[in-house]
Design a protein around this motif. Structure first.
Motif, mmCIF file in Angstrom:
data_model
loop_
_atom_site.group_PDB
_atom_site.id
_atom_site.type_symbol
_atom_site.label_atom_id
_atom_site.label_comp_id
_atom_site.label_asym_id
_atom_site.label_seq_id
_atom_site.Cartn_x
_atom_site.Cartn_y
_atom_site.Cartn_z
ATOM 1 N N THR A 110 0.848 -1.192 0.000
ATOM 2 C CA THR A 110 0.000 0.000 0.000
ATOM 3 C C THR A 110 0.890 1.251 0.000
ATOM 4 O OG1 THR A 110 -0.043 0.173 2.397
ATOM 5 C CG2 THR A 110 -1.743 -1.204 1.380
ATOM 6 N N LEU A 111 0.284 2.360 -0.337
ATOM 7 C CA LEU A 111 1.038 3.614 -0.284
ATOM 8 C C LEU A 111 1.514 3.879 1.144
ATOM 9 C CD1 LEU A 111 2.004 6.211 -1.677
ATOM 10 C CD2 LEU A 111 -0.163 7.253 -0.996
ATOM 11 N N GLY A 112 0.668 3.594 2.136
ATOM 12 C CA GLY A 112 1.053 3.819 3.535
ATOM 13 C C GLY A 112 2.278 2.991 3.910
ATOM 14 N N GLU A 113 2.311 1.738 3.458
ATOM 15 C CA GLU A 113 3.493 0.899 3.749
ATOM 16 C C GLU A 113 4.740 1.491 3.092
ATOM 17 O OE1 GLU A 113 2.144 -3.696 4.111
ATOM 18 O OE2 GLU A 113 1.515 -2.725 2.247
ATOM 19 N N ALA A 114 4.597 1.952 1.872
ATOM 20 C CA ALA A 114 5.759 2.528 1.174
ATOM 21 C C ALA A 114 6.237 3.792 1.900
ATOM 22 C CB ALA A 114 5.390 2.845 -0.277
#
Ligand code: SF4
Length: 456
Positions: free
Chosen positions: A358-362
């Motif tokens: 996910t963008l949050g993980e990145a």
């Protein structure tokens, strides 16, 4: 006492002993270091894989691999011995845990994907597309993508010495698979390359050319040298980057006498004209950085290239943790002098959901990596947003974390948007993997899927 989140340890590079694999038990160092031998012994199917590993891999693994090739794979199987040898490097083929080590191995997970790796419910995102970055729509001439104002991507050829399961250019690159036919260039190669050079000669606003494919290591050296020499004749071209994963996957190619001598000629001309000539490679796992890879990078520096940089891809199960990414960056930097440059979020091609984060993980990964590497060697984690281009992962304008949709803006226009008054104010969407969303977000996507034609 608070523990340091990441412990740096200097690691010596090691070339795994290929003779541990029964099929290569008699292969000499001279054969191993020959690019011709490597190309002739690439593994292209399970029969050849069996011959290399003997009885090492269980039948259920091989059936899993074959099923993926039949039902899911977007890329055909092609892995040079050099890369295959880095899979489970410490486990002999006779060991009972050999197959389990292969299942868990990061290089195996992206080079030889098996059916059970794929996300069972949402193997593809509903908005996944074959040419997910719409590169062909932005071709100024066939194969020359003009997406950014000052730079272009030249796709010289549609083949590589190795095929990565997650390849962004799966629409164009490689052989057809059971489920994916490939786009074919219409023009003959000579006409296509001539048209690219002609466009660049009459477009002085372009100063930066990424010479890519495919992989330039598959172009006969004289043809590549003549194309790059022609680029060096164009006064407006100031940056040339040669894209080759083979610097890691087939370092023997870049170590061959013909290529080293040719690169020295190109680098001398580049220096005399004040042009920066660099190599961009693609390494996703620390274990891929072996002494032969370091030798190939060193040979390129000795030939006179300005830099060798790495553009990896952020892949779940391969490198999507801060420690794996930092281990890789330090192996590149300490061991091979290769500059960590980018990690791209895996693009939204079909079949990629099990790899994507996910963008949050990145964003969390980017934050977790800060402060360990020298600033100049701290890679940026980027999202290649369709119709926008590369954006740092923290640049999203907003992010709906329930539906997993981030929105991005752009600050330049391409030929596609000339005449589009909203091009610079419009928000362009990018999507998180559905199976990682909260329950109400997943339900929303299920409802979308029941209403064909509706896209967020
Ligand atoms: S080397 Fe690059 S272009 Fe070739 S298959 Fe891998 S990702 Fe695609």
């Amino acid at each position: 006492m608070v523990e340091q989140p990441y412990q740096y340890r200097r690691r010596e590079l090691a070339e795994p002993d290929w003779r541990r694999l029964p099929g290569w038990a008699g292969v000499t160092a001279a054969e191993w270091e020959s690019a011709q031998w490597q190309r002739a012994h690439c593994v292209k199917n399970t029969r050849q894989l069996r011959a290399v590993v003997g009885g090492g891999l269980r039948e259920d693994f091989l059936a899993d691999l074959e099923r993926d090739q039949r039902e899911q794979a977007t890329m055909s199987m092609l892995i040079p011995p050099q890369m295959l040898n880095t899979i489970a490097p410490d486990v002999p083929a006779s060991c009972a845990s050999f197959t389990d080590a292969w299942y868990a191995d990061p290089v195996r997970r992206y080079m030889l994907p098996v059916f059970s790796d794929r996300e069972p419910q949402w193997p593809s995102h509903p908005c996944a597309q074959r040419d997910s970055l719409h590169e062909a729509e932005m071709w100024a001439v066939e194969g020359l993508t003009h997406r950014y104002p000052t730079k272009v991507l030249a796709e010289l050829l549609p083949t590589c010495p190795q095929y990565c399961g997650h390849c962004t250019r799966m629409d164009l690159v490689g052989n057809p698979t059971a489920t994916v036919d490939k786009h074919k260039f219409g023009l003959a190669r000579e006409d296509r390359l001539a048209a690219m050079l002609d466009y660049l000669r009459r477009t002085p606003g372009v100063r930066d050319v990424v010479v890519s494919g495919g992989d330039v290591a598959n172009l006969p050296w004289p043809r590549l040298e003549s194309f790059v020499s022609a680029l060096l004749e164009i006064e407006s071209v100031r940056d040339i980057r040669l894209a080759s994963k083979a610097l890691m996957g087939l370092p023997q190619h870049w170590l061959s006498a013909q290529v080293q001598a040719g690169m020295a000629r190109l680098a001398t001309t580049a220096r005399s004209r004040g042009v920066s000539l660099a190599i961009h490679t693609h390494v996703n796992a620390a274990q891929s950085v072996t002494p032969l890879v370091a030798s190939a990078a060193r040979a390129m520096f000795e030939a006179g290239v300005r830099d060798v940089r790495n553009q990896g891809v952020l892949l779940r199960g391969v490198n999507a943790s801060a420690s794996r990414l930092l281990d890789l960056c330090f192996a590149l930097l300490d061991g091979a002098g290769i500059m960590p440059y980018y990690f791209y979020m895996c693009d939204m091609i079909p079949g990629a959901e099990h790899w994507r984060v996910t963008l949050g993980e990145a964003q969390d990964l980017q934050s977790a990596m800060m402060g360990y590497l020298p600033g100049y060697a701290t890679p940026r984690l980027v999202c290649d947003v369709p119709y926008v281009g590369k954006r740092w992962v923290h640049q999203a304008a907003r992010h709906d974390t329930t539906r997993g949709i981030s929105y991005w803006t752009k600050n330049y226009v391409t030929a596609l948007e000339s005449g589009d008054d909203l091009a610079l104010s419009r928000e362009y969407p990018y999507y998180d993997p559905v199976h990682l969303l909260p329950a109400d977000g997943q339900e929303w996507w299920r409802a979308q899927a029941r209403r064909p034609g509706l896209v967020a």
